[in-house]
Design an enzyme around this catalytic site. Structure first.
Site: not given
Length: 448
Positions: A155, A255-257, A266
Site C-alpha cells: 500500500f 481523494f475528493i479533489y 496502479c
C-alpha cells in the site's frame, strides 16, 4: 532475519531498503544486470523522496545487496518476496508471467524451508498459482522442501512510498498457515511497535483487499470529476461543493479533489484488472467500468477547455505545460494525464513547451525528439513565446506563480488549471482568463 526481494522497481526496491533500514539482511534480485550494477554504485533508477539516501546508507553498511544471481540470493533466506511487475495484458487482465517466472525460479533453487511472499499486486487466486508453480519445480527435482505462500499486498503511494513503508497504516497478511504468519510478524515487528497494524486473513481476501482499496480511491476521484463536470454546466463551484461534502466524516476530504484524471502504475491497471476478474467469474462490475470511462474522458478535459476558448482552432498555437509526471514527487509518467493532453494538442496542430521538476528524462524517453515539443529547463522558460499555460501536475513549485508576469508573457493571457490549485479571482485580477475543473466559470468564460 534474511530476506530476498525479487524485483527492484518501486515496490521491490522500497520494500527491500526499508527492511534493511530496520536491521534485516536483504538481497534484491533483478535480471537487469545494468540496473543491478548501477544500484551497487549508488545509482537509484527511480525518483522517490528519501529513497536514494537510504539505499546508499544500507548498502554501505552491508545490510542491502543487489545481485542477478537468484540461486545465491535464495540460499539461506527465510523470506522470499516476489515484487515484480504485473502489467495489464491486452484484455486488461494482469499479466502474471513475471510473477510465475520468479515462482519457478524459487522452486528450482529452494533448498531450505522458507516463506514466499506475493508483494506484487496480483489477481485473486494467484497465491494458489505461485504455490503450484513452486511445487511443480520441486517435484521435477525430486526435492521435498517445505514452503508457505503468503499474500502481503503493498500500500505504497508513489512520492510517499518510503514513509508508507516505514510507518504503515496497515500490514495485510494473507495465509492459513500459523507458522508463516508468525514468521511475517517477526519480520515486520520493527514497523508494528506503536500499535497493532497487522491484519490477518486468507490469501484470496488479501489479494482482493489490494484491488478493492485502489478501486475505491479511483472511484472517489472519478465521482468528483463527474460532479465537477455537472458543476461546470449548472454554474456551481466544485471547490465549494468539495468543502461542503468533505466536512461529512462519512465522506472525508481524502481523494475528493477534482482534476484532469488519475494516472500512474496502479489505479488504471488495477481497476481494469478487477473488472476483468469479475467478468471472468460471471459478474459485470458496472461501477468499475464507469470509473475507468469517466477517467479516460477526464484526461481530455484540458484540451476541450482550450479548444472552446480558442474557438475550435488550435493550429499554430504554442502551449506551455507545467507538470508531466502523473503526480508530484515522482518521475513516473505511466498513464499520466499530461500524455493525453500532449497528444490532443499535437493532433490539433499545436506546439508544446513543457517543464517538470523530475520527469524530463522520462519525457525524452517516451516522446523522443519532435519539432512540436520543446523541453524547457524552468517554468519561466516554458511560458516564453507561449499563447497559454496548462497546469497539469500540482508540484508545490507551481502553486504560487507571479500571475502579473504570466499576464505580460502569455500572448493570449489565459491559463488552464488542471488541478484547481489557483484561486480564480487572484488569477483574473492579474489580467488572465482562468479555466479550472468544475469551477462554474468555464462555460461562461470569454472566447479567444
Amino acid at each position: 532475519m534474511r530476506a530476498t526481494v525479487f524485483g527492484t522497481g518501486y515496490v521491490g526496491l522500497v520494500t527491500g531498503t526499508c527492511l534493511a533500514e530496520v536491521g534485516h539482511q536483504v538481497t534484491c534480485v533483478d535480471i537487469d544486470s545494468a540496473k543491478v550494477e548501477g544500484l551497487r554504485r549508488g545509482v537509484v533508477p527511480i525518483f522517490e523522496p528519501g529513497l536514494e539516501d537510504m539505499v546508499l546508507a544500507n548498502h554501505g553498511a552491508g545490510r542491502l545487496g543487489f545481485t542477478t544471481d537468484a540461486a545465491a540470493a535464495i540460499d539461506g533466506a527465510e523470506v522470499l518476496f516476489i515484487a515484480v511487475g504485473t502489467p495489464p495484458d491486452e484484455d486488461g487482465s494482469a499479466d502474471l508471467q513475471y510473477v510465475l517466472a520468479v515462482a519457478r525460479t524459487i522452486g528450482r533453487h529452494l533448498a531450505k524451508p522458507a516463506v514466499v511472499v506475493n508483494k506484487s499486486t496480483v489477481p485473486v487466486g494467484t497465491a494458489d498459482k505461485v504455490r503450484a508453480a513452486i511445487a511443480a519445480e520441486l517435484a521435477a527435482r525430486g526435492a521435498d522442501v517445505a514452503f508457505e505462500v503468503v499474500s502481503n499486498p503493498e500500500f505504497l503511494k508513489e512520492g510517499a512510498a518510503v514513509n508508507d513503508c516505514m510507518r504503515p497504516d496497515r500490514i495485510v497478511l494473507g495465509s492459513r498457515s500459523a507458522p508463516a504468519i508468525e514468521t511475517m510478524k517477526r519480520l515486520y515487528a520493527p514497523f508494528n511497535r506503536n500499535h497493532e497494524r497487522i491484519v490477518v486473513m486468507d490469501e484470496r481476501s488479501a489479494e482482493l483487499t489490494k484491488y478493492a482499496a485502489n478501486a475505491m480511491l479511483a472511484t472517489k476521484i472519478s465521482f468528483m470529476n463527474e460532479m465537477a463536470n455537472i458543476a461546470e454546466r449548472v454554474g456551481a463551484d466544485i471547490e465549494m461543493v468539495r468543502h461542503g461534502i468533505g466536512s461529512d466524516p462519512r465522506i472525508g476530504y481524502h481523494f475528493i479533489y477534482p482534476g484532469a484524471g488519475y494516472g500512474g502504475s496502479c489505479f488504471p491497471k488495477d481497476v481494469q484488472a478487477l473488472e476483468r476478474t469479475a467478468r471472468q467469474h460471471g459478474y459485470e462490475a458496472s461501477i468499475l467500468g464507469a470509473v475507468e470511462a469517466v477517467n479516460e474522458r477526464q484526461k481530455h478535459k484540458l484540451a476541450e477547455l482550450a479548444t472552446r476558448h480558442f474557438g475550435g482552432d488550435l493550429r499554430g498555437k504554442v502551449f506551455a505545460v507545467w507538470g508531466l509526471a502523473f503526480k508530484p514527487n515522482t518521475d513516473d509518467m505511466r498513464e499520466a494525464s499530461s500524455r493525453s493532453l500532449l497528444a490532443d494538442l499535437w493532433a490539433a496542430g499545436a506546439t508544446v513547451r513543457a517543464y517538470d521538476p523530475e520527469a524530463m528524462h522520462e519525457t525524452r524517453r517516451i516522446f523522443g525528439e519532435r519539432a512540436d515539443l520543446v523541453l524547457c529547463d524552468s517554468p519561466a522558460q516554458a511560458v516564453e513565446g507561449a499563447d497559454a499555460l496548462f497546469l497539469v501536475t500540482e508540484w508545490k513549485a507551481f502553486w504560487s506563480p507571479d500571475f502579473a508576469a504570466l499576464a505580460s508573457t502569455l500572448r493570449a493571457r489565459v491559463v488552464f488549471d488542471g488541478r484547481n490549485v489557483w484561486e480564480p479571482t487572484q488569477v483574473e485580477a492579474a489580467g488572465l482568463a482562468y479555466y479550472g475543473i468544475g469551477r462554474g466559470r468555464s462555460l461562461q468564460a470569454g472566447g479567444a
